[in-house]
Write a protein that holds these residues in place. Sequence first.
Motif, short mmCIF file in Angstrom:
data_model
loop_
_atom_site.label_atom_id
_atom_site.label_comp_id
_atom_site.label_asym_id
_atom_site.label_seq_id
_atom_site.Cartn_x
_atom_site.Cartn_y
_atom_site.Cartn_z
N GLU A 172 -23.74 -32.57 -14.75
CA GLU A 172 -22.92 -31.36 -14.60
C GLU A 172 -22.51 -30.79 -15.97
O GLU A 172 -22.56 -29.59 -16.19
N GLN A 173 -22.15 -31.70 -16.89
CA GLN A 173 -21.74 -31.23 -18.23
C GLN A 173 -22.84 -30.40 -18.88
O GLN A 173 -22.60 -29.31 -19.36
N VAL A 174 -24.06 -30.94 -18.88
CA VAL A 174 -25.13 -30.27 -19.62
C VAL A 174 -25.60 -29.02 -18.87
O VAL A 174 -25.93 -27.99 -19.48
N ILE A 175 -25.62 -29.08 -17.55
CA ILE A 175 -26.10 -27.93 -16.77
C ILE A 175 -25.09 -26.78 -16.87
O ILE A 175 -25.47 -25.62 -17.07
N ARG A 176 -23.81 -27.10 -16.81
CA ARG A 176 -22.79 -26.06 -16.97
C ARG A 176 -22.91 -25.44 -18.38
O ARG A 176 -22.81 -24.23 -18.54
N TYR A 177 -23.13 -26.30 -19.38
CA TYR A 177 -23.30 -25.78 -20.75
C TYR A 177 -24.48 -24.80 -20.78
O TYR A 177 -24.40 -23.73 -21.39
N ALA A 178 -25.58 -25.16 -20.09
CA ALA A 178 -26.78 -24.32 -20.12
C ALA A 178 -26.50 -22.95 -19.49
O ALA A 178 -26.92 -21.91 -20.02
N PHE A 179 -25.79 -22.94 -18.37
CA PHE A 179 -25.46 -21.65 -17.73
C PHE A 179 -24.54 -20.82 -18.64
O PHE A 179 -24.73 -19.62 -18.80
N GLU A 180 -23.54 -21.48 -19.23
CA GLU A 180 -22.62 -20.75 -20.11
C GLU A 180 -23.36 -20.19 -21.32
O GLU A 180 -23.13 -19.06 -21.74
N MET A 181 -24.27 -21.00 -21.87
CA MET A 181 -25.05 -20.56 -23.02
C MET A 181 -25.91 -19.35 -22.64
O MET A 181 -26.02 -18.38 -23.38
N ALA A 182 -26.53 -19.43 -21.45
CA ALA A 182 -27.39 -18.32 -20.99
C ALA A 182 -26.55 -17.04 -20.91
O ALA A 182 -26.99 -15.98 -21.36
N ARG A 183 -25.34 -17.15 -20.38
CA ARG A 183 -24.45 -15.98 -20.29
C ARG A 183 -24.13 -15.44 -21.67
O ARG A 183 -24.22 -14.24 -21.92
N ARG A 184 -23.74 -16.35 -22.59
CA ARG A 184 -23.35 -15.91 -23.94
C ARG A 184 -24.49 -15.19 -24.63
O ARG A 184 -24.30 -14.21 -25.33
N LYS A 185 -25.71 -15.69 -24.41
CA LYS A 185 -26.86 -15.11 -25.10
C LYS A 185 -27.40 -13.88 -24.37
O LYS A 185 -28.35 -13.28 -24.82
N GLY A 186 -26.82 -13.57 -23.20
CA GLY A 186 -27.29 -12.41 -22.45
C GLY A 186 -28.60 -12.66 -21.74
O GLY A 186 -29.33 -11.73 -21.39
N GLN A 218 -23.96 -16.49 -10.26
CA GLN A 218 -24.85 -15.60 -9.49
C GLN A 218 -25.52 -14.56 -10.39
O GLN A 218 -26.55 -14.00 -10.03
N ASP A 219 -24.93 -14.28 -11.56
CA ASP A 219 -25.50 -13.29 -12.48
C ASP A 219 -26.73 -13.82 -13.22
O ASP A 219 -27.47 -13.07 -13.84
N ILE A 220 -26.97 -15.13 -13.17
CA ILE A 220 -28.14 -15.73 -13.83
C ILE A 220 -29.12 -16.15 -12.73
O ILE A 220 -28.74 -16.90 -11.83
N GLU A 221 -30.36 -15.70 -12.84
CA GLU A 221 -31.37 -16.07 -11.84
C GLU A 221 -31.78 -17.52 -12.11
O GLU A 221 -32.28 -17.84 -13.19
N SER A 222 -31.53 -18.40 -11.14
CA SER A 222 -31.86 -19.82 -11.36
C SER A 222 -33.13 -20.19 -10.59
O SER A 222 -33.39 -19.64 -9.52
N LYS A 240 -42.64 -15.88 -20.54
CA LYS A 240 -41.98 -15.71 -19.23
C LYS A 240 -40.67 -16.49 -19.13
O LYS A 240 -39.93 -16.37 -18.17
N PHE A 241 -40.39 -17.37 -20.14
CA PHE A 241 -39.18 -18.21 -20.06
C PHE A 241 -38.12 -17.73 -21.03
O PHE A 241 -38.42 -17.25 -22.12
N GLN A 242 -36.87 -17.89 -20.60
CA GLN A 242 -35.73 -17.59 -21.50
C GLN A 242 -35.00 -18.88 -21.86
O GLN A 242 -34.74 -19.15 -23.02
N ALA A 243 -34.62 -19.65 -20.83
CA ALA A 243 -33.89 -20.90 -21.08
C ALA A 243 -34.28 -21.92 -20.02
O ALA A 243 -34.49 -21.57 -18.86
N ILE A 244 -34.39 -23.18 -20.46
CA ILE A 244 -34.79 -24.26 -19.56
C ILE A 244 -33.88 -25.45 -19.82
O ILE A 244 -33.67 -25.83 -20.98
N VAL A 245 -33.34 -26.05 -18.76
CA VAL A 245 -32.51 -27.25 -18.92
C VAL A 245 -33.28 -28.43 -18.33
O VAL A 245 -33.90 -28.31 -17.27
N LEU A 246 -33.27 -29.56 -19.05
CA LEU A 246 -34.05 -30.73 -18.61
C LEU A 246 -33.27 -32.02 -18.89
O LEU A 246 -32.37 -32.05 -19.73
N THR A 247 -33.71 -33.09 -18.24
CA THR A 247 -33.18 -34.42 -18.56
C THR A 247 -33.70 -34.83 -19.94
O THR A 247 -34.59 -34.19 -20.51
#
Length: 506
Positions: A172-186, A218-222, A240-247
């Motif tokens: 949850e920590q890293v995935i939440r960070y990834a969504f927040e980062m995606a938002r910050r970067k637009g 909801q503003d970020i297409e997952s 085609k990729f903007q951001a990817i979160v992985l283990t």
Amino acid sequence: MALKTTIFAANLPKQVLYIMNTKIAVAKGDGIGPEIMEAVLRIFAANNVQLEYEFVEMGKSYFDAGHSTGMTAAAKDTIEKLGILFKGPMETPKGKGVKSINVTARKVWNTYANQRDFRTLNGVETVFSKAGIPINLTIIRENIEDTYGGIEHLLTYDVAVGRRIITRPGSEQVIRYAFEMARRKGYTKLACGHKANIMKLTDGLFLEVFQEVAKEYQDIESSDIIVDDLCMKLVTHPEKFQAIVLTNLQGDIVSDLCAGLVGGLGFAPSANIGDNISIFEAVHGTAPDIMGKGIANPTALLLSGILMLRYMGFTKNAATIENALLYTLEQGVHTGDFGDKAIPSSGTQAFADAIIANLGKVPADGGVIEKANLDTRANADHHILTKNKLTVTRGIEEEMVGVDVFVESNDLQPAELAELAKKRLTDNFDLVMISNRGTQVWPTGSIYTELVNEYRVRFEKKPGVAVTQKELLHIAADFSQDVKVCSVEFLMKFGGKIGYTLAQGQ
Ligand code: NAD
């Protein structure tokens, strides 16, 4: 003079001291580390970056001097006090049984999100730049868990096993960070790379958490993508990729693949982000083959430093230095590891001098603009903790279902082992399955399944019976009178769902 304010935050637990700081810890590192760090700090100074540095003692020479963690106690204290470490690459001595200081630092200080930005840089020729395909993507790799827990055992002389740890709070920590980062970067989209089709409980948990957290963004297409398919698509259509979160392990491999897409490790920066301590470093290592020659490329460390400046809120410095770097690359200035061979290469410090001379210039495409919130975190400020944080999901109903007993047998066939196991059954239990290397070999199986000397024997409680952990341990203890028990794993249900996998073929 560093700006430093210390306050007690009203909404934080009493023991948390809240510090805002512009002083950072710097470790020069080993090999080419000191050379490239010097180049980067000179560029910072030339742009009047208002940071104060406290140099800390970490790396090979501190392993050699007998510090088993690779750092002095004073270095640890300084980093925990300041909350930001800017580091050069460090060597882990081979064959001494010590763990990598780079991995240890990330784990001990819970820098749970490894952010690596990859993009096309003018002057750095790749197959994609030649084809006019721009790349601009960010990989967020979980940084603490997975096989990097380093929990491995030899169960028999022939059989090694490693534990792969994926947790709900860690994911949850890293995935939440990834969504927040995606938002910050637009960014408009974020993908989750995984292998949940095979690793149903570990990658399955990571994917489940991704899908839960995605509902809040909801503003970020997952979307999610199986990691092998991801690798193929990154190589064929990286745009085609903007951001990817992985283990962790999959993220490690995929991020090096992405480094290759944009010109190699010399251009790959990384930020290891935690809630309290963050570490900024280049992806590459100490490059011992070119150490001391003055030819190392400082770009990856400089890009990491730019990430750090943005993270700390020095957005104007970050934009000015980044534009000077892009302009310099565009002019064809290069170190020996890349660029147009027709133009003589520059050494590390001459490359830095060129960037310094170009401070204030912007590349032809207009360069980066200073965005106040780009990569700056609201909680980039540092909390001083006085006890370890423990995160638990409570209120989930649990049921004990059975036990897997892992045993060594050098001569028994599956049916013979089953007969021995049945002797140890009490009225409350059934022997349900025996597997070898994860493939069921009893009660049904194939004579063509090749065996090794470690079996998993599964005992499950009969329907309607309640069993205790003590009874399950008794089964294993009794069974150890017939065969060597290597390991025991309990079978549990959580919230009514089974918390273990079935064998292949079960
Ligand atoms: P490496 O990244 O040091 O070198 C691989 C190749 O890339 C070498 O040919 C090297 O000359 C070249 N290279 C790397 N960085 C360069 C730069 N900035 N400019 C020009 N060329 C560069 O990888 P390695 O040889 O596998 O590892 C060497 C040491 O670094 C090992 O002890 C390893 O443990 C350590 N390491 C540390 C980190 C870290 O501190 N985060 C990361 C990776 C490896």
